[in-house]
Write a protein that holds these residues in place. Structure first.
Motif, PDB file in Angstrom:
ATOM      1  N   LYS A 190     -28.006  69.697  36.377  1.00 50.38           N
ATOM      2  CA  LYS A 190     -28.696  70.979  36.508  1.00 50.38           C
ATOM      3  C   LYS A 190     -30.159  70.697  36.795  1.00 50.38           C
ATOM      4  CE  LYS A 190     -25.752  73.729  33.540  1.00 50.38           C
ATOM      5  NZ  LYS A 190     -25.699  74.706  32.464  1.00 50.38           N
ATOM      6  N   PHE A 191     -30.789  71.636  37.501  1.00 48.85           N
ATOM      7  CA  PHE A 191     -32.218  71.519  37.750  1.00 48.85           C
ATOM      8  C   PHE A 191     -32.863  72.892  37.703  1.00 48.85           C
ATOM      9  CE2 PHE A 191     -30.236  72.069  41.847  1.00 48.85           C
ATOM     10  CZ  PHE A 191     -31.109  72.810  42.610  1.00 48.85           C
ATOM     11  N   ASP A 192     -34.141  72.905  37.341  1.00 45.19           N
ATOM     12  CA  ASP A 192     -34.910  74.149  37.257  1.00 45.19           C
ATOM     13  C   ASP A 192     -35.839  74.243  38.449  1.00 45.19           C
ATOM     14  OD1 ASP A 192     -33.926  75.033  34.701  1.00 45.19           O
ATOM     15  OD2 ASP A 192     -35.106  73.427  33.806  1.00 45.19           O
ATOM     16  N   ILE A 193     -36.029  75.462  38.902  1.00 45.75           N
ATOM     17  CA  ILE A 193     -36.853  75.679  40.084  1.00 45.75           C
ATOM     18  C   ILE A 193     -37.689  76.942  39.892  1.00 45.75           C
ATOM     19  CG2 ILE A 193     -35.103  76.973  41.362  1.00 45.75           C
ATOM     20  CD1 ILE A 193     -35.795  75.232  43.805  1.00 45.75           C
ATOM     21  N   LYS A 194     -38.947  76.867  40.278  1.00 47.00           N
ATOM     22  CA  LYS A 194     -39.859  78.012  40.246  1.00 47.00           C
ATOM     23  C   LYS A 194     -40.280  78.285  41.684  1.00 47.00           C
ATOM     24  CE  LYS A 194     -41.940  76.754  35.804  1.00 47.00           C
ATOM     25  NZ  LYS A 194     -43.210  76.345  35.149  1.00 47.00           N
ATOM     26  N   ILE A 195     -39.826  79.392  42.227  1.00 48.28           N
ATOM     27  CA  ILE A 195     -40.153  79.752  43.603  1.00 48.28           C
ATOM     28  C   ILE A 195     -41.478  80.497  43.595  1.00 48.28           C
ATOM     29  CG2 ILE A 195     -39.376  80.983  45.665  1.00 48.28           C
ATOM     30  CD1 ILE A 195     -37.620  78.557  44.802  1.00 48.28           C
ATOM     31  N   LYS A 196     -42.472  79.939  44.292  1.00 49.20           N
ATOM     32  CA  LYS A 196     -43.812  80.534  44.335  1.00 49.20           C
ATOM     33  C   LYS A 196     -43.956  81.557  45.450  1.00 49.20           C
ATOM     34  CE  LYS A 196     -46.136  76.441  42.532  1.00 49.20           C
ATOM     35  NZ  LYS A 196     -47.177  75.444  42.837  1.00 49.20           N
ATOM     36  N   THR A 197     -43.371  81.257  46.613  1.00 49.55           N
ATOM     37  CA  THR A 197     -43.406  82.162  47.761  1.00 49.55           C
ATOM     38  C   THR A 197     -41.991  82.224  48.344  1.00 49.55           C
ATOM     39  OG1 THR A 197     -43.933  80.413  49.362  1.00 49.55           O
ATOM     40  CG2 THR A 197     -45.802  81.527  48.313  1.00 49.55           C
ATOM     41  N   PRO A 198     -41.627  83.296  49.055  1.00 47.87           N
ATOM     42  CA  PRO A 198     -40.284  83.351  49.650  1.00 47.87           C
ATOM     43  C   PRO A 198     -39.976  82.036  50.376  1.00 47.87           C
ATOM     44  CG  PRO A 198     -41.398  85.443  49.950  1.00 47.87           C
ATOM     45  CD  PRO A 198     -42.421  84.484  49.381  1.00 47.87           C
ATOM     46  N   THR A 199     -38.799  81.490  50.082  1.00 48.25           N
ATOM     47  CA  THR A 199     -38.472  80.124  50.510  1.00 48.25           C
ATOM     48  C   THR A 199     -37.157  80.065  51.284  1.00 48.25           C
ATOM     49  OG1 THR A 199     -39.709  79.194  48.652  1.00 48.25           O
ATOM     50  CG2 THR A 199     -38.024  77.792  49.648  1.00 48.25           C
ATOM     51  N   ASP A 200     -37.221  79.479  52.473  1.00 53.54           N
ATOM     52  CA  ASP A 200     -36.077  79.247  53.346  1.00 53.54           C
ATOM     53  C   ASP A 200     -35.662  77.784  53.161  1.00 53.54           C
ATOM     54  OD1 ASP A 200     -34.226  79.513  55.436  1.00 53.54           O
ATOM     55  OD2 ASP A 200     -35.747  79.080  56.973  1.00 53.54           O
ATOM     56  N   TYR A 201     -34.354  77.536  52.950  1.00 49.06           N
ATOM     57  CA  TYR A 201     -33.929  76.161  52.684  1.00 49.06           C
ATOM     58  C   TYR A 201     -32.598  75.820  53.336  1.00 49.06           C
ATOM     59  CZ  TYR A 201     -30.581  77.972  49.245  1.00 49.06           C
ATOM     60  OH  TYR A 201     -29.546  78.623  48.641  1.00 49.06           O
ATOM     61  N   CYS A 202     -32.359  74.510  53.448  1.00 47.50           N
ATOM     62  CA  CYS A 202     -31.086  73.960  53.885  1.00 47.50           C
ATOM     63  C   CYS A 202     -30.666  72.934  52.839  1.00 47.50           C
ATOM     64  CB  CYS A 202     -31.216  73.296  55.253  1.00 47.50           C
ATOM     65  SG  CYS A 202     -29.686  72.482  55.804  1.00 47.50           S
ATOM     66  N   CYS A 203     -29.485  73.128  52.267  1.00 50.16           N
ATOM     67  CA  CYS A 203     -28.989  72.222  51.239  1.00 50.16           C
ATOM     68  C   CYS A 203     -27.815  71.433  51.801  1.00 50.16           C
ATOM     69  CB  CYS A 203     -28.577  73.031  50.018  1.00 50.16           C
ATOM     70  SG  CYS A 203     -28.155  72.004  48.628  1.00 50.16           S
ATOM     71  N   SER A 204     -27.915  70.109  51.765  1.00 47.88           N
ATOM     72  CA  SER A 204     -26.847  69.213  52.234  1.00 47.88           C
ATOM     73  C   SER A 204     -26.147  68.624  51.033  1.00 47.88           C
ATOM     74  CB  SER A 204     -27.428  68.078  53.078  1.00 47.88           C
ATOM     75  OG  SER A 204     -28.104  68.593  54.189  1.00 47.88           O
ATOM     76  N   TYR A 205     -24.815  68.671  51.024  1.00 53.81           N
ATOM     77  CA  TYR A 205     -24.024  68.138  49.928  1.00 53.81           C
ATOM     78  C   TYR A 205     -23.503  66.757  50.327  1.00 53.81           C
ATOM     79  CZ  TYR A 205     -24.523  72.886  48.442  1.00 53.81           C
ATOM     80  OH  TYR A 205     -25.062  74.084  48.078  1.00 53.81           O
ATOM     81  N   ILE A 206     -23.773  65.768  49.489  1.00 52.49           N
ATOM     82  CA  ILE A 206     -23.431  64.377  49.780  1.00 52.49           C
ATOM     83  C   ILE A 206     -22.227  63.973  48.940  1.00 52.49           C
ATOM     84  CG2 ILE A 206     -24.333  62.019  49.916  1.00 52.49           C
ATOM     85  CD1 ILE A 206     -25.958  64.176  51.519  1.00 52.49           C
ATOM     86  N   LYS A 207     -21.171  63.524  49.603  1.00 52.74           N
ATOM     87  CA  LYS A 207     -19.955  63.097  48.884  1.00 52.74           C
ATOM     88  C   LYS A 207     -19.993  61.621  48.619  1.00 52.74           C
ATOM     89  CE  LYS A 207     -17.115  66.750  50.668  1.00 52.74           C
ATOM     90  NZ  LYS A 207     -15.905  67.142  51.289  1.00 52.74           N
TER      91      LYS A 207
END
Length: 104
Positions: free
Chosen positions: A87-104
């Motif tokens: 698990k990880f915690d995240i604090k978004i400061k400004t609207p955020t666009d992202y791409c998440c890659s899942y590694i097997k």
């Protein structure tokens, strides 16, 4: 890479935290997956089964990764890795666009 060719897009959105975070899953011919998403300002805790790399296209955030006691500031053009089964915690400061890659 700014575009992905020859992918399948899952039509149903992934919606979290009362709509504050949303993403769409894209699937590649080799079986790998990525999500393309958007996060509104706020504080969130995410869990992941697979190792993931989160690339930030726009926006600014702070992340507290597993095993760390220090928040890291991340901005557009940067990325961070999260280990599998964590698990990880995240604090978004400004609207955020992202791409998440899942590694097997």
């Amino acid at each position: 890479m700014t575009t992905f060719d020859n992918v399948t897009v899952v039509k149903k959105a992934n919606i979290y935290f009362d709509g504050q975070v949303s993403s769409r899953t894209i699937q590649f011919a080799d079986g790998t997956e990525k999500t393309l998403g958007f996060m509104l300002p706020g504080e969130y805790t995410f869990g992941t089964c697979a190792k993931e790399i989160m690339e930030i296209m726009a926006g600014e955030l702070d992340v507290l990764l597993p095993g760390s006691e220090q928040w890291q500031s991340i901005k557009a053009g940067e990325s961070f890795a999260v280990p599998a089964d964590s698990k990880f915690d995240i604090k978004i400061k400004t609207p955020t666009d992202y791409c998440c890659s899942y590694i097997k």
